[in-house]
Write an enzyme that holds these catalytic residues in place. Sequence first.
Site, short mmCIF file in Angstrom:
data_model
loop_
_atom_site.label_atom_id
_atom_site.label_comp_id
_atom_site.label_asym_id
_atom_site.label_seq_id
_atom_site.Cartn_x
_atom_site.Cartn_y
_atom_site.Cartn_z
N TRP A 1 38.06 38.38 44.54
CA TRP A 1 38.76 37.27 43.89
C TRP A 1 40.14 37.69 43.40
O TRP A 1 41.10 36.90 43.47
CB TRP A 1 37.91 36.67 42.78
CG TRP A 1 36.76 35.94 43.39
CD1 TRP A 1 35.45 36.34 43.43
CD2 TRP A 1 36.83 34.71 44.12
NE1 TRP A 1 34.71 35.44 44.14
CE2 TRP A 1 35.52 34.43 44.56
CE3 TRP A 1 37.84 33.82 44.43
CZ2 TRP A 1 35.22 33.29 45.32
CZ3 TRP A 1 37.55 32.69 45.18
CH2 TRP A 1 36.25 32.43 45.61
N LYS B 1 29.90 28.92 36.09
CA LYS B 1 29.01 30.04 35.79
C LYS B 1 28.39 29.81 34.42
O LYS B 1 27.27 29.34 34.32
CB LYS B 1 29.76 31.38 35.82
CG LYS B 1 30.65 31.59 37.02
CD LYS B 1 29.90 31.71 38.34
CE LYS B 1 30.90 31.99 39.47
NZ LYS B 1 30.27 31.92 40.79
N ASP C 1 41.61 35.97 34.82
CA ASP C 1 40.62 35.10 35.47
C ASP C 1 39.26 35.50 34.92
O ASP C 1 38.71 36.54 35.28
CB ASP C 1 40.66 35.30 36.99
CG ASP C 1 39.58 34.48 37.69
OD1 ASP C 1 38.77 33.81 37.01
OD2 ASP C 1 39.54 34.52 38.94
#
Lengths: 356, 356
Positions: free
Chosen positions: A100, A191, A167
């Site tokens: 990511w 999440k 992030d």
Amino acid sequence: MKHNFGAGPCILPQEVFKQASEAVINFNDTGLSILEISHRSKEFEAVVFETESLIRDLLSVPSNYSILFLQGGARQQFAMVPMNLTREGERMAYLDTGSWASNAIKEARNIGDVEVVASGKDNNYTSIPKTYHIPNDAAFFHYTSNNTIFGTELFDVPNSPIPVVCDMSSDILSRKIDVSQYGLIYAGAQKNIGPAGLTIVIVNNDLLGNTGRTLPAIFDYQSHIKAKSMYNTPPVFSIYVAMLNLRWLRLKGGIEEIERENIAKARKLYEEIDRNPLFKGPADLEDRSRMNVAFTMEDPSLESEFLALATERDLVALKGHRSVGGFRASLYNALPLSSVHLLVDVMQEFEEKVKK
Amino acid sequence: MKHNFGAGPCILPQEVFKQASEAVINFNDTGLSILEISHRSKEFEAVVFETESLIRDLLSVPSNYSILFLQGGARQQFAMVPMNLTREGERMAYLDTGSWASNAIKEARNIGDVEVVASGKDNNYTSIPKTYHIPNDAAFFHYTSNNTIFGTELFDVPNSPIPVVCDMSSDILSRKIDVSQYGLIYAGAQKNIGPAGLTIVIVNNDLLGNTGRTLPAIFDYQSHIKAKSMYNTPPVFSIYVAMLNLRWLRLKGGIEEIERENIAKARKLYEEIDRNPLFKGPADLEDRSRMNVAFTMEDPSLESEFLALATERDLVALKGHRSVGGFRASLYNALPLSSVHLLVDVMQEFEEKVKK
């Protein structure tokens, strides 16, 4: 009941699912579905207000930071962060700790000049680079606090001479953080927050409006701050379910209590991985993620048999990401410790079975 | 039961709410909530596939058009359309028919040069301009097919020498269209499609990839086409509920049948507005919207009393938009004809009451 070790979207407590299900029929005794109320109604304004207050309280967000409810996931923030925080021609500093992080770097390069201060790529992202220099003339320093695919996590905020952007999609609300150490935090909700389709941004207001760029208004954080996250129609249902989940977290004892549980869950599983001769964990000990435990088998030919046994015991979504193989047990907030105990039991049962 | 005349988000049939509510607890007998399944699971891939197929069938979308499931609403398309369809310096042509059309124009100006070919602003958007010239050297011609606030609708596609882009947020799936007449159609889902947080784009593939611009990948339609709308985590629940609603529409008889009903609903209400001496409709007869019927009272001092009576009869969300006042009855697909009959009854009851 299934024990969902999936990496998302999105593991939530059973009582949250129950309340969400009821609100789809009758929200707050209005006689209307949460899906059909106006986002401009006072009932929904109260939902947005409470959701923001819960995040502000749980994470002790300072008053000069805005909390935004946006769409498009972390991927959209990969672009919005450089668009909002850099002047034309100004460079950005990124730490590359996994898949990511690399995606964030790739997108930032479509907007400006990126310096990658360090990368874990050479050791297949099994450890997080520790020594690097952050240039003080870059607009910001960006890192990814938890790497879902490789199972590593960065617990301490790197020491940076420039604003830090993080992030935090996969570990926000799982442990105590000091928001004032960040310039901007963003997280896809799917999440620990709520259903897919919602993105949270927490931003220090002082960082905004200084770039001289003309941005499309929809991609300018200031439009959303000014409109209190109602610049466009917000993802009503996702915000509502996030609120229910945040209420659950507060009732449970907040961040302090959930962090204690998350430590206990991760410790239990890593102890078994280290003890059980059939299994191993590729990540460096000090960088092991509490949210996503990636592990493999000494003998890969046994993997499908182990997975079948786990599935038989209602332990689901344990398969590792397609890019690394093996297994991944995601231990998000809503996964109870008892599910980890069951997984460990199955690992031990499998060990006995193989011995015979 | 409430009769919801709200302008959105989002009016759906009761059976869709029921199925959606059940799936929040147990999706497709997986034992998991629709909110917690992976968007990469075969179960969810089947949902995306079916949703796309339903739209393709219902609207007869030609095979060289892609159907995308995005986020950020029509507002985000206000920016993405110019970013994807114009070369640097190339101008765009817009028709200004109301508040949302103006917003689209304002955003396009942040990206390039806009020519407004005509505007209904001078007559407060109560009619749709009919005579104007579309320059053949602009990249595209943009219009808004239905104006929710002023209650006007444009049923025929304007004759254009350049590709036509249409914001169809509030009347898509309400009537037959010929997709091949458009270059690109976009729609926020929260009227006739499904819950807020989902945006549908239908685009002629031939129009893409010709601008020479470097776009952030997340804002490039081609990223989403290539990844089959999984470039970022999609809004799982909104897509699922859209699928349920599209199934309902097909079962009902598809676009042909719903258009017949929508015509009947609008006719019934406009007939009463024209007959009842207490009420009037500001929009030009030929431009009256079937989706949003805006009306006022000859004596504005009676408005709050009428609204109170309607609320007492369980007719909710009839208040006009804050910018125009009066009333607005939104007659989206899921609102049954019987609800319109009730509204007309209340209008007649009020007329009798005032006479006394």
